[in-house]
Design a protein around this motif. Structure first.
Motif, PDB file in Angstrom:
ATOM      1  N   VAL A  16       4.745 -14.182  20.681  1.00 61.95           N
ATOM      2  CA  VAL A  16       5.493 -15.351  20.222  1.00 61.95           C
ATOM      3  C   VAL A  16       6.682 -14.845  19.417  1.00 61.95           C
ATOM      4  N   VAL A  17       7.884 -15.241  19.837  1.00 64.70           N
ATOM      5  CA  VAL A  17       9.108 -14.862  19.136  1.00 64.70           C
ATOM      6  C   VAL A  17       9.736 -16.143  18.601  1.00 64.70           C
ATOM      7  N   ILE A  18       9.996 -16.170  17.296  1.00 63.78           N
ATOM      8  CA  ILE A  18      10.577 -17.344  16.652  1.00 63.78           C
ATOM      9  C   ILE A  18      11.886 -16.934  15.990  1.00 63.78           C
ATOM     10  N   ASP A  19      12.952 -17.653  16.302  1.00 64.70           N
ATOM     11  CA  ASP A  19      14.232 -17.504  15.617  1.00 64.70           C
ATOM     12  C   ASP A  19      14.400 -18.722  14.727  1.00 64.70           C
ATOM     13  N   THR A  20      14.549 -18.492  13.426  1.00 66.22           N
ATOM     14  CA  THR A  20      14.576 -19.602  12.468  1.00 66.22           C
ATOM     15  C   THR A  20      15.497 -19.269  11.302  1.00 66.22           C
ATOM     16  N   PRO A  21      16.051 -20.287  10.643  1.00 68.97           N
ATOM     17  CA  PRO A  21      16.806 -20.011   9.407  1.00 68.97           C
ATOM     18  C   PRO A  21      15.881 -19.379   8.361  1.00 68.97           C
ATOM     19  N   ASN A  22      16.460 -18.541   7.508  1.00 70.45           N
ATOM     20  CA  ASN A  22      15.680 -17.847   6.479  1.00 70.45           C
ATOM     21  C   ASN A  22      14.861 -18.809   5.621  1.00 70.45           C
TER      22      ASN A  22
END
Length: 108
Positions: free
Chosen positions: A4-10
């Motif tokens: 699972v790869v998640i790109d999210t704001p810090n």
């Protein structure tokens, strides 16, 4: 297992990592992307992924992108094996405990 790869704001990184960890997931890599974005790479058991889409959207208030791919197979932890076998047998309408070997061998 699923990768699972998640790109999210810090700002939502902690909520996203908690969502992975609550599902018996393992964080493989975390890093800073361009700007204020973070990338979280993890492995999560497929059985724990049901409902993930809604939960991750809630955790990140809809401000994340995520993807999954097969990550292979791993043995189920020994302490969970009996519980999972009982649940599967119950779902299939079988007795809670497997039959003893004598049941299958018959009269020899």
């Amino acid at each position: 297992m699923q990768k699972v790869v998640i790109d999210t704001p810090n700002d939502y990184m902690g909520a996203c990592t908690r969502e992975i960890q609550n599902r018996r997931g393992q964080i493989v890599n975390m890093g800073q992307e361009t700007g204020d974005m973070a990338r979280i790479e993890s492995k999560v058991p497929v059985a724990e992924m049901f409902g993930f889409a809604g939960d991750i959207r809630s955790a990140a208030e809809g401000r994340c992108l995520w993807s999954t791919e097969i990550a292979g197979f791993e043995p189920l932890p020994r302490e969970m094996q009996n519980q999972i076998v009982r649940e599967i047998r119950q779902r299939k309408g079988l007795s809670a405990e497997p039959f003893p070997p004598s049941h299958y061998l018959g009269d020899l």
